[in-house]
Design a protein around this motif. Structure first.
Motif, short mmCIF file in Angstrom:
data_model
loop_
_atom_site.label_atom_id
_atom_site.label_comp_id
_atom_site.label_asym_id
_atom_site.label_seq_id
_atom_site.Cartn_x
_atom_site.Cartn_y
_atom_site.Cartn_z
N MET A 179 13.23 26.96 -10.76
CA MET A 179 13.06 27.04 -9.30
C MET A 179 14.14 27.90 -8.64
O MET A 179 14.32 29.04 -9.03
CB MET A 179 13.04 25.62 -8.71
CG MET A 179 11.92 24.78 -9.33
SD MET A 179 11.75 23.20 -8.50
CE MET A 179 10.43 22.47 -9.47
N GLU A 180 14.88 27.34 -7.66
CA GLU A 180 15.84 28.17 -6.93
C GLU A 180 17.12 28.40 -7.73
O GLU A 180 17.98 29.17 -7.32
CB GLU A 180 16.15 27.56 -5.56
CG GLU A 180 17.20 26.47 -5.52
CD GLU A 180 16.65 25.14 -6.02
OE1 GLU A 180 15.53 25.09 -6.58
OE2 GLU A 180 17.36 24.12 -5.86
N GLY A 199 10.78 28.55 -3.42
CA GLY A 199 10.63 27.73 -4.62
C GLY A 199 11.63 26.59 -4.70
O GLY A 199 11.88 26.06 -5.78
N SER A 200 12.18 26.21 -3.57
CA SER A 200 13.17 25.12 -3.53
C SER A 200 12.65 23.86 -4.18
O SER A 200 11.47 23.52 -4.06
CB SER A 200 13.52 24.83 -2.06
OG SER A 200 14.23 23.61 -1.96
N CYS A 201 13.53 23.13 -4.87
CA CYS A 201 13.10 21.87 -5.46
C CYS A 201 13.08 20.74 -4.42
O CYS A 201 12.70 19.63 -4.74
CB CYS A 201 13.97 21.50 -6.66
SG CYS A 201 15.69 21.22 -6.26
N SER A 202 13.45 21.02 -3.19
CA SER A 202 13.32 20.03 -2.12
C SER A 202 12.06 20.31 -1.31
O SER A 202 11.86 21.45 -0.86
CB SER A 202 14.54 20.06 -1.20
OG SER A 202 14.25 19.33 -0.03
#
Lengths: 222, 222, 222, 222, 222, 222, 222, 222
Positions: free
Chosen positions: F153-154, E193-196
């Motif tokens: 998210m993370e 779920g990384s925002c990158s």
């Protein structure tokens, strides 16, 4: 930095306060044999009834070496000493399970109730895979006011027993399955979702709690 | 950036390749009514047997408006057209469920098997809370070679049916419970952990899959 | 407090009632070697076919020391004695797995079916990472009426086999993965959600159950 | 209590900082149509490439009403405007999925890569239930340096594609299953546990992320 | 009942088929030391490159006793033999982790890539709790085309690295946390779920897979 | 059967007892607009400070129609009335979040603290994908004694902020992710497993709780 | 393909068989208003006591329009008709909950017990955040033989009530929390793990089951 | 293939950078005794304060054998050396737990705070099953500015303490339960969902983190 000393005097009050009908039980896991021996000693010195639960072989041996008067049950993992027998209920309490692997929890429940002064009727051969036998056993439990039903895997037995008898059933899920059983969580959830509305559930493998709950009900029955 | 055009020609092969004994089924959720109408049209044009599953009221209406010859079952959410009846097995297939809320899935399973050419015996009143009735129904299913058992909540019915009959049981968990049922996951896990070894399980609410699996077995039976 | 004595006589009926086609199997985990030896003795005394599952090395040794006539399979953890060979199905049953780590479960399934009187065809080199070999093996299984497919990790093999053959597939997830495999739960869920509708699933590592289910189907096939 | 005013000036920097090769993407869920219109306006005013993801019909309509020059794709939920086409990789990127229900995510991935300047090859008819077709498609993808494979349910396609090609595969699980699929979590875990070691996985339904990751790799390829 | 014999000849094909760029790796857990020795012998006899993963101390010792020419790395649990060095990519591959407890997985990944013929740059001191050092290390990795980032706990490092460099990042969650880390599942989910959007993830502790995936990408880079 | 009447008089004591520093907050979900209007009326009649949380548009409108003096914040879902401003801490409290989607929870937290009498500093543009900006903002928060950090998210932001400042951080996970985010559970678990030891966590989306906790700490600071 | 007709006659036996002490309850979710009206008609025609649970506003209205003599409770979602009042227990049953949001489940439980002929004592203002009030209420419940305790969130109330009274407690978790509450699962698990051994638990929001279980116990009490 | 040598020089920077108020702590699990001895040596050589956490008996012995000046606490698993006592807060920090099994975590928290220079007040006899004693203890903690509350099972203690005192509470869930406790996850979730808004939570068994967080707050208090 003398926190340890500061704590010293507060270590002495380990046990839960005695309350009407709940035994002075000591939960063995997470305590060393030495700690258990010391705790048991305080109970015996004050001639209080003592029940130690989930006790493995080494701890049972250590307790009995230190305090020769203690009783122990290898299958159920209980160690106990009764100074004064409590007054249990008028009726017996019924205990059922499906197979051999549920036996330790069944015995933990039944012996806890006996320790609390109740008469017990115990049958371990009642799985839903042999329904006529289950039905036959239920006839022998008619005089009971409350039933404790122990089961693993799909956990169907409490539902069947409750539907056939109409009696209040304390259901105990066990951790004896594997895979999708998830250490008993599936059995717990299945029992909680029983289609019979006279079933209530305690923790996985918690024979002690089932015995106490049945005892509390049975004392109210009179 | 003309990716959409590039894709154009590949949209035409939507359906799964027809294989022996598995129906040309179309799974309705996630498809629009217009997409379903178009897909169904291609089946009808080529006079291929068509089965649409999990079809809600609006999609059923749209399909029948566009293609008046289609049959639909409101309870099971199926829409179908049979051009040529497949040859099913020699024996009937038995279908059981516990209560009314499991009925849609029971019907989805039984109608799928019927669509595949099999005779079906269907009973929806067999919950473990009324065991004598369950036992009575099982007598009526003796001629079947395979049984599909649909249940929600604690999911005990497949275990009981399997133990009483010794027949292979395809178990279908349903999502009809609440709370600890976790949308059917508990029922699925309980069925998978059944203490009877002649039970195998399909997905939650997957009446279609159970009908196909029972059909594949029944065809092998002959 | 004599609950233990009260229980005494009910310990004698441990085994599940013999039913047509389901073996008198004993699940070894949770039982001591001494208990297993005693249970096995009762089977042998009454000349009943005996199958012990999930038996570790120490228990296998204890059983064979006590009862020299027993057979044992180290890889599958089975111990058995056949007094009278049951009549299996007319066709062989096919058993496939992907790799070496699934072998114990594959053997547990195949030997269970053999114990129940069936002919078995077994291949352990059919992973989806080498599809041509898988396809070649499927040709050798054409005479089978039902297949047992054992796989871990992403559990794709049963889907592929079922789609290529159209035969009913009993899928057995194994616990051989790690991390996201969650002890086999992911494989179980993936198999249950197979895009092929002629797959039904048993518990994680439950080779015994898969063998029994395939046997029940194969007996119906005739 | 004037916290709201205090915040006022900080609302203006909503977008993520532009970085080499990662698009100025706006995630639509949780933002109102009015917010999206305003954010898009700022991109257009500064003539920056704009990509809005997961945009439902109402938001797409609002955006195009306010900014007539925007492009939109109904199936993938993307809205975009390209002022200056980025320089993509030398090779095309391959995109595959199994069936129609995975199409929105497949398109989101492929259009994102196209938006980032890459040539794309897209096939949506490659499910493991029809392996010869899968194999045929792979031949058409031989010139690609990296593949994006989209699948739901048991998620077997990335493993099969990776094993057959040896190319790096970005796997995208979708939420199209039901029951044991758990909204895509099972597919995610199955892909992460793939028996092929040249598969890496992005979030459920994250076509945008897969397109960006493939783009970053393809730019490195040259 | 001679299933075991029937199986005999099929045990010989244990290894996965060699494919371009994926090592002939043997996963040690679940195999006995004797099995590993025998498998390794077959590789050595045919002068095939051999890589054994997740090998504990006893198995490493047994392998090297039986096959003195093998190399072993205690920290990473790898055992290997290179007969012919593969041609890796033109650029080095970068490997980073946060702290000492992630070191075994970091080394497993880096050594796997080296085994496959690539040059590697490895830094284990880049946790997000010391950002300036992280930033400094990233400068030293500028020549790399793909990065492998190993982290446990909240798993933030791949996101930070990916955002700072714009390079494709293969993220490896580790099982080094406790409690809410759930054996690495939380880290896996957080990374997914990384925002990158230029991060893709492999299984928990799967350094081998990360090394293979990075190798496959690096070979495409040229 | 007059249970309903029997209950009548006990419905009057709905609110939680006012305690030092914890607001008289009313949680709107699960209550009807009419119930909220009635509850608010009792607060206003007794001139007690009132804070209603998680209030949707319809309920906000109903409350303000019935009680024109109420204040409302659309983004945060708060409705309030301050009769007497509490005395907050000497220092301001700092509030940070990563992006726009976390804004409602950020505002809920900051407005709750302001309602409790504290000065607040609020920044919503501090994501880990733009670290220099994060670092710059932290400089502006140096005078704060406690920080509230909101992220989805993370969930890496609280760890980074805590490591860079050494200040106590109250972390608030949000439900803004999708897929593996599992409605915020992954973010919650990742924050709880932070590698920085000066982070403590409240429930998903619980801006109100974070504001109260920061307020309680700030009051102790003086 | 006439499976639907085949089913026709089996639809008539929907209700569960009346058993001693368990109400003829109809679970409304999943049934249409028309189905409920028809089912209720059959109860009324045979003058059987009727209880419909979890009935939303539209279904309540439809039932009362069709059968004007029915009673309905909006808060608890119950609809009922008593032809003959059952004989309940000698003692009243006590019902407690923490706050307003638990009220619907509390009322469902208490009204079910009242429907079954028992006297009830009901208090909804007993949260652990105001312990003196809890203690005061417990004094008023001394004459009860069994208590039903309804709570959401951390679920501490049953433990506190059980420890203070020593009475058997039926605990009902509610789904009123959010985030980490996981729809009531956390509350269920916390109650099952209570440190007081005289607590047993029913399903989330299952006020009906708690009322039945308490009724079954209270009838045994006499 | 000389990756190992390449790594050599980067192994030297293992520890986390010292920051104001966060101890130079070393997490023992996953490190060998030899590694711990070497790391500790570097701290001692540079006369830096050292704290090793979660240290089992063998590692404690190895550390003290190698570095005789170290202190160790068997119950809490801490090993430490203070060269220069940090300046803690003006007020003491209060630490409470329910029973003996939570004692190791309670001590880890309190000793960590003491190591960081704070005065501590510690009570381990405050379970919710004995509320008057809990209330009495709270009186003795009135001078504290922040409280750390350690509990397992249903985790009710932090809620009760927070509600009775209005002080900020750092809650530490422990893994001491079984079954539905799920290794502490249920306790963690229950604490996070506390009905008291001045509770924030750290990881399961994370006494060290709770001590650090309380220390950071207490330093801000002054």
């Amino acid at each position: 930095m003398n926190a340890a000393e500061y704590l010293g005097h507060s270590f002495l009050d380990l046990g839960r306060q005695a309350r009407t009908g709940v035994p002075e039980a000591v939960f063995a896991p997470g305590k060393t044999a030495a700690q258990l021996v010391s705790i048991a000693g305080r109970f015996l010195d004050s001639r209080s009834n003592l029940l130690v639960t989930k006790c493995d072989e080494a701890k049972r041996a250590a307790l009995r070496r230190a305090h020769p008067g203690l009783h122990a049950s290898a299958r159920s993992g209980l160690v106990w000493k009764l100074f004064e027998k409590p007054r249990g209920g008028r009726k017996p309490i019924g205990f059922l399970s499906a197979g051999t692997s549920d036996l330790p929890v069944l015995l933990e429940a039944a012996l806890t109730a006996a320790f609390l002064g109740h008469r017990v009727k115990v049958y371990s051969d009642c799985g839903v895979a042999g329904l006529h036998r289950t039905v036959k056993r239920l006839g022998q439990l008619e005089g009971c006011g409350v039933l404790v039903v122990v089961a693993g895997m799909e956990g169907a037995l409490p539902t069947v027993v409750s539907a056939l008898t109409g009696k209040p059933v304390i259901a105990v899920p066990t951790s004896t399955g594997y895979g999708a059983a998830q250490g008993g969580l599936t059995t717990l959830h299945a029992m909680v979702g029983s289609c019979s509305p006279t079933v209530a559930v305690v923790n996985i493998d918690n024979g002690f709690g089932a015995g106490c709950m049945a005892s509390a009900i049975n004392r109210e029955i009179g």
